[in-house]
Design a protein around this motif. Structure first.
Motif, PDB file in Angstrom:
ATOM      1  N   GLU A 132     -22.429  44.541 -42.016  1.00 48.45           N
ATOM      2  CA  GLU A 132     -21.364  44.946 -42.932  1.00 48.45           C
ATOM      3  C   GLU A 132     -20.669  46.164 -42.344  1.00 48.45           C
ATOM      4  N   TYR A 133     -19.368  46.071 -42.205  1.00 54.65           N
ATOM      5  CA  TYR A 133     -18.592  47.116 -41.552  1.00 54.65           C
ATOM      6  C   TYR A 133     -18.476  48.364 -42.422  1.00 54.65           C
ATOM      7  N   SER A 134     -18.678  49.513 -41.792  1.00 57.71           N
ATOM      8  CA  SER A 134     -18.455  50.809 -42.436  1.00 57.71           C
ATOM      9  C   SER A 134     -18.201  51.809 -41.321  1.00 57.71           C
ATOM     10  N   GLN A 135     -17.846  53.028 -41.666  1.00 57.53           N
ATOM     11  CA  GLN A 135     -17.614  54.048 -40.647  1.00 57.53           C
ATOM     12  C   GLN A 135     -18.876  54.327 -39.841  1.00 57.53           C
ATOM     13  N   THR A 137     -21.608  51.965 -39.373  1.00 56.98           N
ATOM     14  CA  THR A 137     -21.972  50.813 -38.549  1.00 56.98           C
ATOM     15  C   THR A 137     -20.950  50.540 -37.460  1.00 56.98           C
ATOM     16  N   VAL A 188     -12.959  47.428 -50.496  1.00 60.21           N
ATOM     17  CA  VAL A 188     -13.150  48.837 -50.137  1.00 60.21           C
ATOM     18  C   VAL A 188     -11.840  49.388 -49.581  1.00 60.21           C
ATOM     19  N   SER A 190     -11.073  51.955 -47.857  1.00 63.61           N
ATOM     20  CA  SER A 190     -11.084  52.424 -46.465  1.00 63.61           C
ATOM     21  C   SER A 190     -10.974  51.288 -45.456  1.00 63.61           C
ATOM     22  N   ASN A 191     -11.169  50.040 -45.913  1.00 63.27           N
ATOM     23  CA  ASN A 191     -11.056  48.894 -45.012  1.00 63.27           C
ATOM     24  C   ASN A 191      -9.648  48.316 -44.971  1.00 63.27           C
TER      25      ASN A 191
END
Length: 257
Positions: A132-135, A137, A188, A190-191
């Motif tokens: 799962e993409y995040s700042q 990962t 989200v 930020s995405n």
């Protein structure tokens, strides 16, 4: 049958190693078979290749393991095992199946080895079959030697989200070392930049795309139901080089395969 027996052997071996350890202590990997079975037991694992329980990093690793309990942790004090993984001095190594990668943190080269730093090392490099993409990962994803990403854009909470994620988890092992499978939650804020890069908005989801970091090119699977077969063929189309002549996704227009 052979794969089943190997899997059963690995399970029994790992279970016996763990069972022989004191409660709350990581299993000790005393030979190559035990190490191989442990690495095979989960998508991401940590092994502390250390001189012993008094070594710098041992206690910090135990504390980090408690805080990141989703990642199994073991230790190996045997130099013969170290040699199998190219270890020459005290090192904490993360092994991940998604790209067959071994990430090493050499204790002697760490400016300051502490629990918080080890927790960060694990979280940043915890790339799974579907990440799962995040700042956080993003660091592990973009540092991977695998530069091509299969992206699932979906809104968490939607009826498709869990179902599609499960499809990707089942499909991703077929493309180990060729693609990283990344889930981007369109809900989200930020995405939004990632969605915009593909010319997408949350209301357009779910969609599937491919981003190739080597060429900085991107494509979208055509709109419609996202099936395992369509995603598999999409991946193979890229690997066969067929997408190079296809119009890219993004503000200038979306691809039509």
């Amino acid at each position: 049958m052979k794969k089943m027996l190997i899997g059963l052997f690995s399970f029994v071996l790992v279970s016996s190693v763990i069972a022989n350890e004191k409660d709350g202590m990581p299993p000790k990997l005393n030979d190559r078979r035990a190490a191989e079975a442990f690495i095979e037991s989960a998508e991401v694992v940590i092994i502390g290749f250390l001189e012993g329980e008094e070594s710098l990093g041992y206690r910090e690793l135990l504390e980090a393991a408690k805080r990141v309990d989703s990642v199994p942790v073991a230790t190996s004090f045997e130099k013969e095992v170290w040699a199998d993984y190219g270890i020459k001095s005290d090192t904490i190594s993360l092994f991940r199946k998604a790209d067959n990668h071994q990430e090493n943190l050499v204790v002697a080269e760490a400016k300051k080895l502490e629990t918080d730093g080890l927790v960060n090392f694990i979280i940043v490099n915890e790339v799974r079959y579907v990440t799962e993409y995040s700042q956080v990962t993003a660091v592990g994803i973009f540092n991977s030697e695998v530069k091509t990403h299969l992206l699932l854009f979906a809104n968490r909470g939607s009826k498709e989200y869990t179902e599609l994620k499960e499809k990707l988890v089942a499909l991703a092992p077929e493309f180990t070392g060729k693609f990283l499978f990344v889930l981007i939650d369109g809900a989200v804020t930020s995405n939004s930049r990632s969605l915009g890069y593909f010319g997408l908005r949350p209301k357009d989801l779910p969609r599937v795309g491919i981003y190739d970091g080597d060429s900085d090119m991107k494509w979208l699977l055509p709109e419609g139901p996202v099936s395992t077969e369509h995603v598999r063929e999409f991946c193979h189309s890229f690997l066969r080089g067929e997408l190079k002549d296809v119009k890219q996704a993004g503000p200038e227009g979306k691809t039509e395969l």
